[in-house]
Structures are given as structure tokens and as C-alpha cells.
Design a protein around this motif. Structure first.
Motif, mmCIF file in Angstrom:
data_model
loop_
_atom_site.group_PDB
_atom_site.id
_atom_site.type_symbol
_atom_site.label_atom_id
_atom_site.label_comp_id
_atom_site.label_asym_id
_atom_site.label_seq_id
_atom_site.Cartn_x
_atom_site.Cartn_y
_atom_site.Cartn_z
ATOM 1 N N LYS A 138 0.833 -1.211 0.000
ATOM 2 C CA LYS A 138 0.000 0.000 0.000
ATOM 3 C C LYS A 138 0.859 1.249 0.000
ATOM 4 C CE LYS A 138 -3.715 1.129 2.006
ATOM 5 N NZ LYS A 138 -3.898 1.890 3.200
ATOM 6 N N ASP A 139 1.903 1.247 0.821
ATOM 7 C CA ASP A 139 2.775 2.416 0.890
ATOM 8 C C ASP A 139 3.547 2.626 -0.415
ATOM 9 O OD1 ASP A 139 2.014 3.187 3.397
ATOM 10 O OD2 ASP A 139 3.706 2.266 4.444
ATOM 11 N N GLU A 140 3.823 1.556 -1.130
ATOM 12 C CA GLU A 140 4.484 1.695 -2.426
ATOM 13 C C GLU A 140 3.517 2.254 -3.478
ATOM 14 O OE1 GLU A 140 6.368 -1.918 -3.735
ATOM 15 O OE2 GLU A 140 7.093 -2.369 -1.720
ATOM 16 N N LEU A 141 2.256 1.836 -3.420
ATOM 17 C CA LEU A 141 1.264 2.293 -4.381
ATOM 18 C C LEU A 141 0.798 3.722 -4.111
ATOM 19 C CD1 LEU A 141 -1.022 -0.890 -4.559
ATOM 20 C CD2 LEU A 141 0.720 -0.194 -6.223
ATOM 21 N N MET A 142 0.869 4.139 -2.862
ATOM 22 C CA MET A 142 0.266 5.408 -2.461
ATOM 23 C C MET A 142 0.755 6.622 -3.251
ATOM 24 S SD MET A 142 0.815 8.390 -0.632
ATOM 25 C CE MET A 142 1.999 8.144 0.674
ATOM 26 N N PRO A 143 2.072 6.808 -3.468
ATOM 27 C CA PRO A 143 2.491 8.005 -4.214
ATOM 28 C C PRO A 143 1.897 8.066 -5.623
ATOM 29 C CG PRO A 143 4.360 7.028 -3.070
ATOM 30 C CD PRO A 143 3.237 6.054 -2.958
ATOM 31 N N TYR A 159 -0.992 6.693 -6.563
ATOM 32 C CA TYR A 159 -2.410 6.976 -6.361
ATOM 33 C C TYR A 159 -2.623 8.467 -6.085
ATOM 34 C CZ TYR A 159 -6.995 6.707 -3.984
ATOM 35 O OH TYR A 159 -8.296 6.898 -3.598
ATOM 36 N N ALA A 160 -1.805 9.034 -5.202
ATOM 37 C CA ALA A 160 -1.923 10.456 -4.863
ATOM 38 C C ALA A 160 -1.654 11.337 -6.075
ATOM 39 C CB ALA A 160 -0.957 10.798 -3.730
ATOM 40 N N GLU A 161 -0.673 10.959 -6.874
ATOM 41 C CA GLU A 161 -0.339 11.729 -8.070
ATOM 42 C C GLU A 161 -1.487 11.704 -9.073
ATOM 43 O OE1 GLU A 161 2.712 10.417 -11.117
ATOM 44 O OE2 GLU A 161 3.829 11.999 -10.083
ATOM 45 N N LEU A 162 -2.154 10.572 -9.206
ATOM 46 C CA LEU A 162 -3.304 10.482 -10.113
ATOM 47 C C LEU A 162 -4.399 11.457 -9.689
ATOM 48 C CD1 LEU A 162 -3.540 6.621 -10.631
ATOM 49 C CD2 LEU A 162 -2.966 8.312 -12.389
ATOM 50 N N ILE A 163 -4.671 11.538 -8.404
ATOM 51 C CA ILE A 163 -5.701 12.458 -7.915
ATOM 52 C C ILE A 163 -5.258 13.905 -8.134
ATOM 53 C CG2 ILE A 163 -6.946 13.269 -5.873
ATOM 54 C CD1 ILE A 163 -6.830 10.379 -4.837
ATOM 55 N N TYR A 164 -4.018 14.198 -7.794
ATOM 56 C CA TYR A 164 -3.495 15.558 -7.951
ATOM 57 C C TYR A 164 -3.571 16.004 -9.406
ATOM 58 C CZ TYR A 164 -0.321 19.553 -7.525
ATOM 59 O OH TYR A 164 0.225 20.814 -7.555
ATOM 60 N N ASN A 165 -3.266 15.099 -10.321
ATOM 61 C CA ASN A 165 -3.217 15.449 -11.742
ATOM 62 C C ASN A 165 -4.570 15.401 -12.447
ATOM 63 O OD1 ASN A 165 -0.467 15.765 -11.442
ATOM 64 N ND2 ASN A 165 0.071 13.830 -12.427
ATOM 65 N N GLY A 166 -5.620 14.990 -11.726
ATOM 66 C CA GLY A 166 -6.958 15.040 -12.309
ATOM 67 C C GLY A 166 -7.487 13.739 -12.884
ATOM 68 N N PHE A 167 -6.852 12.621 -12.525
ATOM 69 C CA PHE A 167 -7.243 11.338 -13.117
ATOM 70 C C PHE A 167 -8.099 10.481 -12.166
ATOM 71 C CE2 PHE A 167 -3.582 12.573 -15.659
ATOM 72 C CZ PHE A 167 -3.997 12.251 -16.933
ATOM 73 N N PHE A 169 -11.194 9.672 -12.425
ATOM 74 C CA PHE A 169 -12.064 8.773 -13.184
ATOM 75 C C PHE A 169 -11.292 7.913 -14.187
ATOM 76 C CE2 PHE A 169 -15.130 12.191 -11.993
ATOM 77 C CZ PHE A 169 -15.975 11.404 -11.226
ATOM 78 N N SER A 170 -9.997 7.775 -13.999
ATOM 79 C CA SER A 170 -9.194 6.952 -14.907
ATOM 80 C C SER A 170 -9.241 5.490 -14.492
ATOM 81 C CB SER A 170 -7.732 7.432 -14.888
ATOM 82 O OG SER A 170 -7.130 7.141 -13.631
ATOM 83 N N PRO A 171 -9.015 4.563 -15.431
ATOM 84 C CA PRO A 171 -9.015 3.136 -15.067
ATOM 85 C C PRO A 171 -7.897 2.770 -14.106
ATOM 86 C CG PRO A 171 -8.313 3.449 -17.349
ATOM 87 C CD PRO A 171 -8.859 4.759 -16.878
ATOM 88 N N GLU A 172 -6.746 3.458 -14.198
ATOM 89 C CA GLU A 172 -5.655 3.105 -13.286
ATOM 90 C C GLU A 172 -5.956 3.510 -11.846
ATOM 91 O OE1 GLU A 172 -4.045 6.733 -15.718
ATOM 92 O OE2 GLU A 172 -5.543 5.134 -15.895
ATOM 93 N N ARG A 173 -6.650 4.657 -11.653
ATOM 94 C CA ARG A 173 -7.043 5.018 -10.286
ATOM 95 C C ARG A 173 -8.062 4.023 -9.755
ATOM 96 N NH1 ARG A 173 -11.181 5.804 -6.808
ATOM 97 N NH2 ARG A 173 -12.356 6.439 -8.659
ATOM 98 N N GLU A 174 -8.992 3.601 -10.598
ATOM 99 C CA GLU A 174 -10.005 2.641 -10.162
ATOM 100 C C GLU A 174 -9.383 1.285 -9.860
ATOM 101 O OE1 GLU A 174 -12.713 2.890 -13.421
ATOM 102 O OE2 GLU A 174 -13.665 4.730 -12.685
#
Length: 406
Positions: A307-312, A314-322, A324-329
Motif C-alpha cells: 500500500k505504501d508503495e502504491l500510495m504516491p 495513487y496520490a499523483e493520479l488524484i493531484y493530476n486530475g485522473f 475517473f481513470s481506469p488506473e485510479r479505479e
């Protein structure tokens, strides 16, 4: 702007402030379009009825003012906090996470109203234009988006004031001069940027802070709170079950009174520049500490570290506006799967800007007294086994060391 001349009806994200009021009039006067306004209550603290009345006074075709606080916290903030998301190590993404919800409703209202386009008031230098538009296109690939700050000829505060005066748009006295800094706020946070904050070497003036007492002014006595979790989400505070928004507002109150949640950050914007901002996230700062604490006794090491490896990312996807992207989901599905047994209670001490975990307990706890005790462990763990474990893990290191010795 030629491609906008056939736009007949636009749904505008409308705050009721000077900028979006000018945009409303600009859409009417320059595009000859009908304008539907949408104002979202995300807990920003502003009274929303004046925005409704102003939109009606300015001739909006329809006016939507909606309380989205519960949806915002339940469907956007809580899923993000299951991931312990922090952008660049410190930013709790308060502005970023609000944009996909606003875009979602803009697109839905456009469909309901038969509108040709949606519009927003984000500038051409910031992240929000990207977040609004990526979210909108993900939900409706054919949606048209109008961003007046990229299209119109108004370039300065003076230009805006002159346009407002020409079109009889009311201008509050405090809006006639240059604002000392700009503010965005919702239930999760407030952010302040620009003007007096542009020099990252200078300490922010105290009047920048709107959501928190200074730690120096906070009470000299600590406050103790207890948060109960189910499947990674907080469900009760101090033994009382609450709805998501009610619970989060209570955490905000505790954080405000104890000077918790201030950060002064220079961040890397998605559009390529560095930006200095001052953020206040009182309830979120408490919640992320509590969530990590309950995970510490309920999550397996492998799951926790992954989880800690995935978190950055995941956070970057939200920050950049993604959002509703498949990778965030995809990441969200993995994160949510990890939360199945994240339940129990966490006690925290709040004191002068600090959030201190003082206890955690869970029926699903993986913590074992029998394994960690320094007393007689009665065979639960044979310490002699550690010798072979160390020898095997040292094998490659010893081989490397022998080669270096030559």
C-alpha cells in the motif's frame, strides 16, 4: 473563439464571487448563450443563498445550489484516506479531490438541461483546469468545455473591474483592490496561494490561516478523542456513530481548536511550475494519523508495505486530475480489498498542533503479546530459529563481501 459561436446553453460552475459572476455575464454577452449555474456546497463555509440570488439577478436560465457534503466525504474523501494519500509527502489533496465531484455534477446537469457545454473559472496556469476537464471528458467524451481565462481578452484585475462596472455586476468593496492572496476551501481543507505568499522565503502572515488556531494559542491542556473504524472508514467518534460529513466536521472542530493541520508547501504543479501554498487540513490530519494507527495492528506487513508503495502513484493520479481513470479505479480496488479487516478503535491526544496516537485496539488485530513478549514465551517463538534465518539472508552479502576483499 469561433468554435464557440454555436453554443446555445452552458452550465457554469458558479461560486457567486466576482470572477465567476463576470464569466456568467461574459458567456451571456459574448456567446449570446443561456447560462445555467451550478453551485456546490462542499462545506466551504460560505452562505450559499446569496450565490443563488445573484445568479437569478444576473439572468441565469436555471440555478442549481446543491448540498454535496455527505457525498463528498463518503464517496471521494474517505476512499482517498483509505490509501493514506499524500502528494509529495505532505499534501492531503484537499482541492484536488473536490474537482471530480463538481465535474460529475456539471456533466449530469448539462445532460438534464440539454446544454451544449460546461464552463469553469480556473485559470490557464493552474491545476484545476486540468482536473475539471479530464474529469468531464472521462464522463462524457463529447462534452464541450469553455475556459474563459484561456479565451477572453481580460488580462488584469483592472480589466475585470471595468467589465463588471460596464455590465452592472455588483463589486464588493473588498474586491476592488488586489486580493492579498486567493483562497479555495471545502470541508476537507482550505488553501491559500498567490500575492503575499509568492515568496517561499517569507513566513505567511497569521491572517492567512482561516481554519485553525495557531499552535501557540491552542489550549494548554490536551484533548483526547477516540475514532472507531469499519472497513477502513471512520464510523464513530468518542463512542457516537455519525454520518461521514458530521463526523468529519467534528474532527475539523477538534483540529481547529488544537492548532492542527497547517502546512506551508512548495509543490510541483502538473502544468510544470512550482507553486507555494499554505494549506489547513485539521480533520484530515487527525484522520490520517488514526487510520495509519488502526492499520498498524490489522494489516499484514506485505499488504501494508505494498500500500505504501502504491500510495504516491495513487496520490499523483488524484493531484493530476485522473480520478475517473481506469488506473485510479484499479488501485482503488486493491486498496479497498486491503481494508476488509481494518476495524477497531484508536485513541489520540491532540495538543498544540500535534496528533499523538496513544492507543489502538481491534478484534481483528494481528498483534500478539505471546510473540513479542520479553518474558517466557512458552514456545510461541523459538529464538534459535533466527540463526538460520540470518545465515540465509546474509549469504549474498557475504558472497559480495568476499569478492570485494578479493
Amino acid at each position: 473563439m469561433a468554435d464557440l459561436k454555436d453554443v446555445k446553453k452552458v452550465v457554469l460552475a458558479y461560486s457567486g464571487g466576482l470572477d465567476t459572476s463576470i464569466i456568467l455575464k461574459w458567456l451571456q454577452s459574448e456567446l449570446r448563450a443561456e447560462v445555467v449555474t451550478f453551485t456546490a456546497d462542499l462545506g466551504q463555509g460560505d452562505e450559499l443563498e446569496p450565490a443563488r440570488k445573484k445568479a437569478e439577478m444576473m439572468g441565469a436560465k436555471s440555478v442549481y445550489v446543491e448540498d454535496l457534503r455527505e457525498e463528498f466525504i463518503r464517496d471521494f474523501v474517505f476512499p482517498m484516506f483509505r490509501a493514506n494519500a499524500l502528494y509529495e509527502g505532505v499534501y492531503l489533496l484537499g482541492t484536488s479531490i473536490a474537482r471530480p465531484l463538481i465535474s460529475k455534477r456539471l456533466v449530469e446537469i448539462a445532460a438534464e438541461e440539454g446544454a451544449d457545454a460546461i464552463a469553469h473559472g480556473a485559470t490557464g496556469k493552474g491545476n484545476d483546469q486540468v482536473r475539471f476537464e479530464l474529469s468531464a471528458y472521462a464522463l462524457n467524451p463529447d462534452i464541450r468545455v469553455i475556459a474563459p481565462w484561456r479565451d477572453w481578452t481580460l488580462k488584469s484585475r483592472t480589466d475585470l473591474i471595468e467589465f463588471a462596472e460596464k455590465h452592472q455586476i455588483p463589486i464588493p468593496k473588498d474586491k476592488r483592490g488586489e486580493a492579498p492572496f486567493s483562497v479555495d476551501a471545502n470541508m476537507l481543507h482550505s488553501s491559500s496561494e498567490g500575492k503575499v505568499l509568492e515568496d517561499p522565503a517569507e513566513e505567511p502572515p497569521e491572517d492567512v490561516y482561516q481554519r485553525t488556531l495557531s499552535p501557540e494559542a491552542a489550549p494548554d491542556e490536551a484533548t483526547i478523542v477516540e475514532i472507531e473504524f469499519e472497513k477502513g472508514d471512520p464510523v464513530a467518534l468518542n463512542g457516537k456513530s455519525m454520518s461521514p460529513a458530521t463526523l468529519f466536521q467534528a474532527l475539523n472542530d477538534y483540529g481547529r481548536d488544537n492548532g492542527i493541520g497547517r502546512i506551508d508547501l512548495v509543490e510541483n504543479r502538473f502544468v510544470g511550475m512550482k507553486s507555494r501554498g499554505v494549506y489547513e487540513t485539521p480533520g484530515g490530519t487527525i484522520l490520517i494519523a488514526a487510520h495509519r494507527a488502526i492499520e498498524s495492528i490489522t494489516l499484514d506487513r506485505g499488504a501494508a508495505h505494498l500500500k505504501d508503495e502504491l500510495m504516491p502513484r495513487y496520490a499523483e493520479l488524484i493531484y493530476n486530475g485522473f480520478w475517473f481513470s481506469p488506473e485510479r479505479e484499479m488501485l482503488q480496488a486493491a486498496i479497498d480489498h486491503s481494508q476488509a479487516d481494518v476495524e477497531g478503535r484508536v485513541r489520540l491526544k491532540l495538543y498544540k498542533g500535534n496528533v499523538i496516537v496513544i492507543g489502538r485496539e481491534s478484534k481483528k488485530s494481528l498483534y500478539s503479546d505471546a510473540l513479542v513478549t520479553f518474558e517466557d514465551d512458552r514456545g510461541a517463538y523459538d529464538q534459535k530459529d533466527a540463526a538460520g534465518f540470518i545465515r540465509l539472508n546474509a549469504l549474498r552479502l557475504r558472497t559480495l563481501a568476499a569478492r570485494k576483499r578479493g
